[in-house]
Each structure stands twice: as structure tokens, then as C-alpha cells.
Design a protein around this motif. Structure first.
Motif, PDB file in Angstrom:
ATOM      1  N   ILE A  46      34.675  39.730  34.440  1.00 22.68           N
ATOM      2  CA  ILE A  46      34.013  40.836  35.141  1.00 22.68           C
ATOM      3  C   ILE A  46      35.004  41.977  35.294  1.00 22.68           C
ATOM      4  N   TYR A  47      34.562  43.172  34.943  1.00 22.05           N
ATOM      5  CA  TYR A  47      35.402  44.375  35.022  1.00 22.05           C
ATOM      6  C   TYR A  47      34.787  45.375  36.007  1.00 22.05           C
ATOM      7  N   ASN A  48      35.600  46.339  36.429  1.00 23.15           N
ATOM      8  CA  ASN A  48      35.085  47.379  37.327  1.00 23.15           C
ATOM      9  C   ASN A  48      34.265  48.437  36.570  1.00 23.15           C
ATOM     10  N   ALA A  49      34.286  48.363  35.246  1.00 23.85           N
ATOM     11  CA  ALA A  49      33.461  49.233  34.386  1.00 23.85           C
ATOM     12  C   ALA A  49      33.225  48.473  33.087  1.00 23.85           C
ATOM     13  N   ASP A  50      32.355  48.979  32.239  1.00 18.47           N
ATOM     14  CA  ASP A  50      32.055  48.295  30.978  1.00 18.47           C
ATOM     15  C   ASP A  50      33.263  48.399  30.041  1.00 18.47           C
ATOM     16  N   PRO A  51      33.950  47.270  29.762  1.00 18.03           N
ATOM     17  CA  PRO A  51      35.155  47.320  28.918  1.00 18.03           C
ATOM     18  C   PRO A  51      34.878  47.751  27.480  1.00 18.03           C
ATOM     19  N   GLU A  52      33.602  47.606  27.040  1.00 18.27           N
ATOM     20  CA  GLU A  52      33.260  48.024  25.682  1.00 18.27           C
ATOM     21  C   GLU A  52      33.097  49.542  25.578  1.00 18.27           C
ATOM     22  N   LYS A  53      32.970  50.202  26.752  1.00 21.81           N
ATOM     23  CA  LYS A  53      32.802  51.657  26.762  1.00 21.81           C
ATOM     24  C   LYS A  53      33.984  52.379  27.403  1.00 21.81           C
ATOM     25  N   ASP A  54      34.672  51.698  28.330  1.00 20.08           N
ATOM     26  CA  ASP A  54      35.762  52.330  29.085  1.00 20.08           C
ATOM     27  C   ASP A  54      37.074  51.579  28.863  1.00 20.08           C
ATOM     28  N   ALA A  55      38.005  52.215  28.158  1.00 18.39           N
ATOM     29  CA  ALA A  55      39.289  51.578  27.832  1.00 18.39           C
ATOM     30  C   ALA A  55      40.133  51.304  29.079  1.00 18.39           C
ATOM     31  N   LYS A  56      39.869  52.044  30.173  1.00 18.76           N
ATOM     32  CA  LYS A  56      40.656  51.874  31.399  1.00 18.76           C
ATOM     33  C   LYS A  56      40.052  50.841  32.353  1.00 18.76           C
ATOM     34  N   ALA A  57      38.981  50.201  31.948  1.00 18.05           N
ATOM     35  CA  ALA A  57      38.332  49.200  32.809  1.00 18.05           C
ATOM     36  C   ALA A  57      39.302  48.071  33.143  1.00 18.05           C
ATOM     37  N   THR A  58      39.359  47.691  34.416  1.00 17.40           N
ATOM     38  CA  THR A  58      40.274  46.610  34.821  1.00 17.40           C
ATOM     39  C   THR A  58      39.476  45.356  35.162  1.00 17.40           C
ATOM     40  N   LYS A  59      40.072  44.210  34.823  1.00 19.10           N
ATOM     41  CA  LYS A  59      39.394  42.928  34.976  1.00 19.10           C
ATOM     42  C   LYS A  59      39.762  42.280  36.310  1.00 19.10           C
ATOM     43  N   PHE A  60      38.799  41.625  36.908  1.00 16.29           N
ATOM     44  CA  PHE A  60      39.052  40.812  38.102  1.00 16.29           C
ATOM     45  C   PHE A  60      39.263  39.360  37.659  1.00 16.29           C
ATOM     46  N   ASN A  61      40.331  38.715  38.142  1.00 12.41           N
ATOM     47  CA  ASN A  61      40.493  37.283  37.890  1.00 12.41           C
ATOM     48  C   ASN A  61      39.677  36.468  38.891  1.00 12.41           C
ATOM     49  N   PHE A  62      39.584  37.018  40.117  1.00  7.85           N
ATOM     50  CA  PHE A  62      38.778  36.392  41.166  1.00  7.85           C
ATOM     51  C   PHE A  62      38.105  37.498  41.953  1.00  7.85           C
TER      52      PHE A  62
END
Length: 240
Positions: free
Chosen positions: A169-185
Motif C-alpha cells: 500500500i502506497y500513499n499514492a498510485d506507484p504506477e503513476k507517481d514516482a514519489k509514492a512512498t510505501k507503508f510496511n505497516f
């Protein structure tokens, strides 16, 4: 890795219909099915009990049909039948890999699938059979996400594993936003607060109320399923 090192004993694996398309535009890719069957066999051999709910979006989507003027209930019933078709395809791939499998349907299609009976499903799991739940919840207006959470609660699964094509799960769509950051939890409350899309609201709320964790991970990366089930930090865990 022995049976004792598996973190989860009984899982509900949620796969989207689109996951079965592989690189195709629609339909079912036999190679992708075979890959999934290998990954599932790997964990059943470790003693993990596996139930699966599969979507039907690679064949038909009720919501899409309704948006084009089709009756919503009719469209949803077509979508339920699509999940049974996918269930049969997955059952065939699993059995080709030597895994005993049962397909249970929420809508009666006795010639091709058992009716969903909770106690029977749990008995199959205890005997080491993979159980595929087709037909969604059996009701229109409910998604296969809702079906996945409902079945997971009914069979007393330890966790819902949502296999997708992104690695969490990311704070934005990783396929559209290169700066999207992922949550581990991330907590259930934070998902709602941030307006993140994990599952539809009905399914997500049901999971939260029943304190059933969800792990979103990349199902298309070989070995990921085994890593998740053995407790490695793969994807994103949603919990209290």
C-alpha cells in the motif's frame, strides 16, 4: 523451513480476476495459473491451510455493465458466474500441480461446484485440501472483497492475503507517481483517515470489526507467498 516456522496456519488468499490475465487484455493465461499453482503448492507442503476467493473482472464486471445501462442485479449475477469460471480454471491448475482442491459456490451450480457449507469447507481445509470460494457472497451489490472477508471470518482464517500486482500500500498510485512512498505497516484507522484504497469500504470495515489483519503484497513475484506466510516483511500489513 519446517511446518513449525509458518506464521499463519490458515489463510484466505484473495486474487483479482485481472491477476489471471497475465499479459493478456482479458481472459485467462494458463501460464500465470500454473505459476500461482506452484506458489500455492509450496505453502500447502509446509502445512498451511489455504482458502481462495477470486474475482471475475477478467471476464465481466457487474459495475461496468450497470454503468452501460445494464440492470445492476443482472450484471452482478453475471459477475458471480465469472468468478465460478475463474474458480474452475484455478482448480484445474491446482489439481494439475497435484493439489487436492474443492470449489464451493455461493450460488447453486451443483454440476460444477459444491454449495458453500461452512463446516464442510473447514473439514476440507483440515484434510489439506485447497478450498476455492466462487460466486462471491451470492448476493448482488457485494464485491468479491466483501466475499473474501466474510469467508475468512467464517472459516476462522488467521489473515487475509490480498495478492495484487503492486508490492503493498502506497500513499499514492506507484504506477503513476514516482514519489509514492510505501507503508510496511498501517492501522485500519490510518487507512480510513488517509483515504487509501485497500478494499471497498464494506469489506474493510468488516475486517476491522473482526480484528482480521490484511496483508497486501505482490503475488506475481515468485516466492512472495511463502515469504508472507512464514512471517517475512513482504508487502504492507493492515492491522489494529
Amino acid at each position: 523451513m519446517s511446518k513449525q516456522t509458518m506464521k499463519y496456519k490458515r489463510i484466505l488468499l484473495k486474487l483479482s480476476g485481472e491477476a489471471l490475465m497475465g499479459e493478456r487484455q482479458y481472459g485467462i493465461d494458463p501460464e500465470r495459473l500454473a505459476e500461482y499453482a506452484k506458489d500455492i503448492k509450496e505453502i500447502t507442503e509446509k502445512g498451511v491451510q489455504v482458502a481462495i476467493v477470486i474475482g471475475g473482472g477478467n471476464i465481466f464486471r457487474g459495475v461496468a455493465g450497470a454503468s452501460n445501462g445494464m440492470d445492476r442485479v443482472q450484471g452482478d449475477h453475471m459477475g458471480m458466474l465469472a468468478t465460478v469460471i475463474n474458480g474452475l480454471a484455478l482448480q484445474s491448475a491446482l489439481e494439475d500441480a497435484g493439489i487436492p482442491t474443492r470449489l464451493q459456490s455461493a450460488i447453486k451450480i451443483n454440476e460444477v461446484a459444491e454449495p458453500f457449507i461452512r463446516r464442510r469447507a473447514m473439514r476440507h481445509l483440515e484434510k489439506g485440501r485447497v478450498v476455492i470460494f466462487g460466486g462471491g457472497t451470492g448476493n448482488p451489490y457485494f464485491t468479491t472483497d466483501s466475499a473474501a472477508v466474510l469467508r475468512a471470518i467464517e472459516i476462522e482464517a488467521d489473515v487475509i492475503l490480498k495478492g495484487t500486482r503492486v508490492d503493498g500500500i502506497y500513499n499514492a498510485d506507484p504506477e503513476k507517481d514516482a514519489k509514492a512512498t510505501k507503508f510496511n505497516f498501517i492501522s485500519f484507522d490510518d487507512v480510513l483517515r488517509k483515504g487509501l484504497k485497500v478494499m471497498d469500504t464494506t469489506a474493510f470495515t468488516l475486517s476491522q470489526e473482526n480484528e482480521l489483519p490484511i496483508i497486501v503484497f505482490d503475488m506475481n513475484k515468485k516466492g512472495n507467498l511463502l515469504k508472507v506466510v512464514s512471517g517475512e516483511k513482504v508487502g504492507t500489513e493492515v492491522n489494529l
